[in-house]
Design a protein around this motif. Structure first.
Motif, mmCIF file in Angstrom:
data_model
loop_
_atom_site.group_PDB
_atom_site.id
_atom_site.type_symbol
_atom_site.label_atom_id
_atom_site.label_comp_id
_atom_site.label_asym_id
_atom_site.label_seq_id
_atom_site.Cartn_x
_atom_site.Cartn_y
_atom_site.Cartn_z
ATOM 1 N N LEU A 31 -3.286 -2.646 -1.477
ATOM 2 C CA LEU A 31 -3.162 -2.098 -0.124
ATOM 3 C C LEU A 31 -4.448 -1.425 0.360
ATOM 4 O O LEU A 31 -4.411 -0.473 1.128
ATOM 5 N N SER A 32 -5.596 -1.947 -0.068
ATOM 6 C CA SER A 32 -6.851 -1.457 0.507
ATOM 7 C C SER A 32 -7.143 -2.217 1.795
ATOM 8 O O SER A 32 -6.495 -3.225 2.111
ATOM 9 N N ASP A 33 -8.171 -1.746 2.548
ATOM 10 C CA ASP A 33 -8.640 -2.534 3.677
ATOM 11 C C ASP A 33 -9.778 -3.435 3.193
ATOM 12 O O ASP A 33 -10.047 -3.542 1.989
ATOM 13 N N ARG A 34 -10.468 -4.076 4.132
ATOM 14 C CA ARG A 34 -11.494 -5.044 3.737
ATOM 15 C C ARG A 34 -12.755 -4.392 3.189
ATOM 16 O O ARG A 34 -13.621 -5.081 2.649
ATOM 17 N N THR A 35 -12.858 -3.077 3.299
ATOM 18 C CA THR A 35 -13.995 -2.367 2.708
ATOM 19 C C THR A 35 -13.606 -1.708 1.394
ATOM 20 O O THR A 35 -14.348 -0.893 0.865
ATOM 21 N N GLN A 36 -12.445 -2.065 0.859
ATOM 22 C CA GLN A 36 -11.892 -1.515 -0.385
ATOM 23 C C GLN A 36 -11.554 -0.029 -0.277
ATOM 24 O O GLN A 36 -11.547 0.703 -1.278
ATOM 25 N N ALA A 37 -11.290 0.440 0.934
ATOM 26 C CA ALA A 37 -10.857 1.820 1.143
ATOM 27 C C ALA A 37 -9.329 1.895 1.131
ATOM 28 O O ALA A 37 -8.643 0.924 1.474
ATOM 29 N N PRO A 38 -8.771 3.048 0.754
ATOM 30 C CA PRO A 38 -7.317 3.214 0.859
ATOM 31 C C PRO A 38 -6.870 3.081 2.310
ATOM 32 O O PRO A 38 -7.603 3.450 3.227
ATOM 33 N N THR A 39 -5.671 2.551 2.515
ATOM 34 C CA THR A 39 -5.102 2.436 3.857
ATOM 35 C C THR A 39 -3.957 3.427 4.012
ATOM 36 O O THR A 39 -3.475 4.016 3.037
ATOM 37 N N TYR A 40 -3.499 3.585 5.254
ATOM 38 C CA TYR A 40 -2.374 4.484 5.484
ATOM 39 C C TYR A 40 -1.080 3.928 4.894
ATOM 40 O O TYR A 40 -0.156 4.692 4.597
#
Length: 417
Positions: A31-40
């Motif tokens: 469930l990361s975004d395309r920059t490998q950051a956590p998402t809501y």
């Protein structure tokens, strides 16, 4: 002597305290975004688990190198570029008052070709039985091994600074550290292979580097295979030697699992590799835990143990704790389908409800297809929905093919869950 059960708090060697003996173990959330950051979605998921009653939440595997992803949707931590989102994730995961640890991982050769420019490993041995998902890896240089150690330590420092209360180092399931430990995949003859002592050197160096970054009072855990369940792989005897070395390093908790993606004991499909008597006792790796407990005790060391895999009934979980075989019960899939399960267990409920997804009917996709079925349930939780036990696995197959790197990446809106 004080009576111990699932509700009993546990003080770890670092001094940190688990409020009870139930842990939500690492799951592949994707469930990361395309920059490998956590998402809501990921943050919402952990906020729900924080209210579950579990004394410990361990995140899904977070990569220490964004050039080496194990699947689409991995969170990666190389520095503090996503520190605000990491902090929100940590705040959600600790909102219930329990411990929340980040599982840190490098996939090594288990890095799909479609998601990575290439892969690295101890030696140039391609993962088999994976439908061509993984390419032939390049053997790491000594300088690159030093960089891997540094990256684990940096990621650990970053996530703890964000508010997580500890870390787990993933050395199981055929990922990079597991590859170094196995004589089947580590054919090196330098300082990092060739003998059991050299094969476990990388794991121990990472533990030391992480401990140096975090200090003596922040929990450092390791997830380790009891065995690889592959001919020529790491067996229980060598694994027990690794456990003793980790105990002497003073880690806070050892999670015991087993298998690799080529021999998937940790998925609950051991193909006969795990004795029927053990399966009958629900906890796949409990016999091994009892063995290493004896070894650790004879060495005069202290190492809390957690077993994950197969636990379903309260009576079996309680017996594993009260007998002293293990200190913490690890639960994974049951907490996907019943996010409030720990509350019921701690209140004396009978255990997890039996839920099994229907078979696809396509042999080569069954194991991963089942993993994906649970992955879709995780996404539902992240979307604020409840699990759907009646979802047919065929609906998940296209998403599996994408995540395994067999089809192109999904569009920004993704699949409807």
């Amino acid at each position: 002597m004080m009576s111990i059960d699932l509700t009993t708090a546990l003080t770890l060697p670092s001094g940190a305290r688990l409020p009870n003996r139930i842990a939500k173990v690492a799951l592949s959330e994707g469930l990361s975004d395309r920059t490998q950051a956590p998402t809501y979605k990921l943050i919402r998921l952990y906020r729900r688990w924080a209210d579950s009653g579990a004394g410990l939440l361990i995140t899904g595997n977070v990569m220490i190198d964004r050039r080496a992803l194990s699947e689409l949707g991995n969170v990666a931590v190389e520095d503090d570029r996503h520190i605000e989102l990491l902090a929100e994730w940590a705040a959600a995961a600790t909102a219930g008052g329990g411990q929340a640890w980040v599982q840190l991982c490098h996939p090594g050769r288990q890095a799909p070709r479609a998601l990575n420019g290439g892969s690295v490993a101890p030696s140039e041995i391609t993962a088999g039985s994976t439908l061509g998902v993984y390419g032939k890896p390049r053997a790491l240089t000594t300088a690159e091994i030093d960089d891997v150690i540094h990256r684990f330590a940096t990621a650990a420092r970053t996530v703890v600074a964000a508010g997580f209360t500890g870390v787990q180092i993933h050395a199981a399931h055929g990922y990079l550290l597991s590859q170094f430990l196995s004589p089947l995949t580590n054919l090196r003859t330098d300082a990092w292979g060739g003998t059991p002592v050299k094969r476990r050197r990388l794991l121990l160096e990472i533990v030391r580097a992480v401990r140096a970054e975090l200090g003596p009072h922040t929990p450092v855990s390791v997830k380790l295979n009891s065995a690889d369940f592959q001919r020529g792989g790491m067996d229980e005897d060598e694994s027990t030697e690794v456990v003793l070395a980790l105990a002497l390093e003073g880690i806070d908790l050892l999670e015991i699992s087993g298998g690799t993606f080529e021999s998937v004991a940790f998925m609950g499909a051991p193909d006969g590799a795990i004795r029927a008597s053990t399966r009958a006792r629900e906890a796949y790796f409990l016999d091994y835990a009892e063995r290493v407990r004896t070894t650790i005790t004879h060495a005069g060391a202290d190492l809390p143990l957690m077993v994950t895999g197969g636990f379903r009934s309260t009576s079996v979980m309680t017996e594993a704790i009260t007998s002293g075989a293990i200190d913490v019960v690890g639960l994974g899939r049951p907490l996907i389908m019943e996010p409030d399960l720990p509350q019921r267990l701690l209140a004396g409920g009978s255990g997890a409800r039996p839920i099994r997804p229907r078979k696809l009917g396509i042999k080569q996709f069954e194991g991963m297809g089942e993993l994906l079925w649970y992955g879709v349930q995780l996404r539902r939780l992240g979307n604020g929905k409840n699990p759907d036990p009646n979802r047919h696995p065929v609906r998940n197959l296209p998403l599996y093919l994408i995540r395994a790197g067999m089809l192109g990446r999904p569009q920004r809106r993704g699949f409807a869950i």
